[in-house]
Design an enzyme around this catalytic site. Structure first.
Site, PDB file in Angstrom:
ATOM      1  N   GLY A 127     -55.016  30.599 -11.088  1.00  0.00           N
ATOM      2  CA  GLY A 127     -54.341  30.713  -9.797  1.00  0.00           C
ATOM      3  C   GLY A 127     -52.885  31.155  -9.854  1.00  0.00           C
ATOM      4  N   MET A 148     -63.871  35.371  -9.833  1.00  0.00           N
ATOM      5  CA  MET A 148     -64.748  35.984 -10.825  1.00  0.00           C
ATOM      6  C   MET A 148     -66.218  36.040 -10.409  1.00  0.00           C
ATOM      7  SD  MET A 148     -62.741  37.233 -12.799  1.00  0.00           S
ATOM      8  CE  MET A 148     -61.492  37.280 -14.053  1.00  0.00           C
ATOM      9  N   ARG A 149     -66.470  36.275  -9.113  1.00  0.00           N
ATOM     10  CA  ARG A 149     -67.835  36.486  -8.634  1.00  0.00           C
ATOM     11  C   ARG A 149     -67.912  37.875  -8.012  1.00  0.00           C
ATOM     12  NH1 ARG A 149     -71.470  33.429 -10.436  1.00  0.00           N
ATOM     13  NH2 ARG A 149     -72.795  33.877  -8.656  1.00  0.00           N
ATOM     14  N   LEU A 175     -69.075  40.330  -5.141  1.00  0.00           N
ATOM     15  CA  LEU A 175     -69.259  40.093  -3.704  1.00  0.00           C
ATOM     16  C   LEU A 175     -70.412  40.945  -3.183  1.00  0.00           C
ATOM     17  CD1 LEU A 175     -65.484  40.219  -2.831  1.00  0.00           C
ATOM     18  CD2 LEU A 175     -66.941  38.183  -2.728  1.00  0.00           C
ATOM     19  N   ASN A 217     -57.769  43.171  -3.982  1.00  0.00           N
ATOM     20  CA  ASN A 217     -57.972  42.554  -5.295  1.00  0.00           C
ATOM     21  C   ASN A 217     -56.844  42.972  -6.215  1.00  0.00           C
ATOM     22  OD1 ASN A 217     -59.412  41.252  -7.453  1.00  0.00           O
ATOM     23  ND2 ASN A 217     -60.086  43.272  -8.150  1.00  0.00           N
ATOM     24  N   HIS A 275     -56.199  43.649 -10.394  1.00  0.00           N
ATOM     25  CA  HIS A 275     -56.942  43.867 -11.636  1.00  0.00           C
ATOM     26  C   HIS A 275     -55.953  44.262 -12.731  1.00  0.00           C
ATOM     27  CE1 HIS A 275     -60.409  44.889 -14.113  1.00  0.00           C
ATOM     28  NE2 HIS A 275     -59.763  45.973 -14.469  1.00  0.00           N
ATOM     29  N   GLU A 317     -68.651  48.645  -5.011  1.00  0.00           N
ATOM     30  CA  GLU A 317     -68.775  48.822  -6.451  1.00  0.00           C
ATOM     31  C   GLU A 317     -67.583  48.136  -7.142  1.00  0.00           C
ATOM     32  OE1 GLU A 317     -69.116  52.602  -9.330  1.00  0.00           O
ATOM     33  OE2 GLU A 317     -69.697  52.959  -7.251  1.00  0.00           O
ATOM     34  N   ASP A 366     -64.403  46.809  -8.935  1.00  0.00           N
ATOM     35  CA  ASP A 366     -63.106  47.377  -9.326  1.00  0.00           C
ATOM     36  C   ASP A 366     -62.899  48.816  -8.847  1.00  0.00           C
ATOM     37  OD1 ASP A 366     -62.385  44.973 -10.546  1.00  0.00           O
ATOM     38  OD2 ASP A 366     -63.277  45.539 -12.447  1.00  0.00           O
ATOM     39  N   GLU A 374     -47.037  39.278 -15.754  1.00  0.00           N
ATOM     40  CA  GLU A 374     -45.700  39.263 -15.123  1.00  0.00           C
ATOM     41  C   GLU A 374     -45.606  40.329 -14.033  1.00  0.00           C
ATOM     42  OE1 GLU A 374     -42.403  39.862 -17.795  1.00  0.00           O
ATOM     43  OE2 GLU A 374     -43.117  38.247 -19.089  1.00  0.00           O
TER      44      GLU A 374
HETATM   45  C1  GAR Z   1     -55.471  38.112 -13.582  1.00  0.00           C
HETATM   46  O1  GAR Z   1     -54.991  38.757 -14.743  1.00  0.00           O
HETATM   47  C2  GAR Z   1     -56.250  39.080 -12.713  1.00  0.00           C
HETATM   48  O2  GAR Z   1     -55.717  40.365 -12.715  1.00  0.00           O
HETATM   49  C3  GAR Z   1     -57.587  39.047 -13.391  1.00  0.00           C
HETATM   50  O3  GAR Z   1     -57.800  37.697 -13.709  1.00  0.00           O
HETATM   51  C4  GAR Z   1     -56.538  37.079 -13.934  1.00  0.00           C
HETATM   52  C5  GAR Z   1     -56.456  35.861 -13.037  1.00  0.00           C
HETATM   53  O4  GAR Z   1     -55.291  35.122 -13.320  1.00  0.00           O
HETATM   54  N1  GAR Z   1     -58.621  39.554 -12.509  1.00  0.00           N
HETATM   55  C6  GAR Z   1     -59.616  40.318 -12.899  1.00  0.00           C
HETATM   56  O5  GAR Z   1     -59.802  40.638 -14.056  1.00  0.00           O
HETATM   57  C7  GAR Z   1     -60.538  40.785 -11.780  1.00  0.00           C
HETATM   58  N2  GAR Z   1     -61.347  41.871 -12.201  1.00  0.00           N
HETATM   59  P1  GAR Z   1     -54.741  34.064 -12.262  1.00  0.00           P
HETATM   60  O6  GAR Z   1     -55.908  33.132 -11.923  1.00  0.00           O
HETATM   61  O7  GAR Z   1     -53.664  33.335 -13.004  1.00  0.00           O
HETATM   62  O8  GAR Z   1     -54.235  34.796 -11.065  1.00  0.00           O
END
Ligand code: GAR
Length: 217
Positions: A14, A92-93, A95, A109, A111, A145, A147, A174
């Site tokens: 989070g 991480m699901r 949709l 989102n 990424h 689809e 990402d 960061e």
């Molecule tokens: C982050 O690095 C985010 O970009 C990645 O998961 C991490 C979550 O960190 N998301 C993905 O890879 C989605 N495809 P956080 O819970 O500390 O925000």
């Protein structure tokens, strides 16, 4: 200007959720977080949301027969909270197409790569293996689809020779914490338009900096 009401979906740590909540806490920020949903009861981000005084709910995907009914439960909770925009922050699901359609152009989102390169999981390991010298992160609108979708903001991050997946992930993170609030602000200010599959942002100049890795000798 009325404040944009934001729902955030998380599955874990989070930290991006926290960056959004902290940005929204500033008096002049044009958005407010009205609900955090986690699909996991053990997500560390839930305690952060609570500490910030933001309402949170656990909607556990394992309590639903299929993806559609899980997504419908999330949509109902988001609607009840009055959310006008949904931000995925380490959710991480996958949709359902229905959810993506319902929230189309109101669903974003973050990424940890410069999309459309390195979609999916284990992004930092794959960047190191591929030998790219510049990675980064992307905030984008979501299309069904994985990402994919119109790109709102990206930040570039140079790779170091001695980087590990963890050190690279930390440096990219960061920048994630900078670009997610920036993207949210631009949307909430009404400056983001989707034209075809591109995003146009009103009133922005091209940044002056150019990133070379290695730097010029
Ligand atoms: C982050 O690095 C985010 O970009 C990645 O998961 C991490 C979550 O960190 N998301 C993905 O890879 C989605 N495809 P956080 O819970 O500390 O925000």
């Amino acid at each position: 200007m009325a404040s944009l009401k934001v729902g955030i979906l998380i599955s874990g740590r989070g930290s991006n959720m926290r960056a959004l909540i902290e940005a929204c806490a500033a008096a002049d920020f044009p958005a407010e977080v009205v609900l955090v949903i986690s699909n996991r009861a053990d997500a560390a981000g839930l305690a952060l949301a609570e500490a910030a005084g933001v309402p949170s709910r656990v909607i556990d995907h394992r309590d639903y027969d299929d993806r559609e009914s899980f997504d419908t439960a999330m949509t109902e909770a988001l609607r009840e909270a009055g959310a006008g925009l949904v931000c995925l922050a380490g959710f991480m699901r996958l949709l359902s197409g229905e959810f993506c359609q319902h929230w189309r152009d109101r669903l974003i989102n973050i990424h940890p790569s410069l999309l459309p390169a390195f979609k999916g999981l284990h992004v930092q390991e794959r960047m190191l293996e591929a030998g790219v010298r510049i990675g980064g992160c992307t905030v984008h609108f979501i299309r069904p689809e994985m990402d994919t979708g119109p790109i709102i903001v990206q930040a570039a991050v140079p790779l170091a020779a001695d980087d590990t997946a963890d050190s690279l992930a930390a440096r990219i993170l960061e920048q994630e914490h900078r670009i997610y609030p920036l993207a949210l602000r631009l949307i909430a200010e009404g400056r983001v338009r989707i034209v075809g599959e591109r995003v146009l942002i009103d009133g922005l100049a091209l940044p002056a900096e150019r990133l070379l890795n290695p730097p010029p000798v």
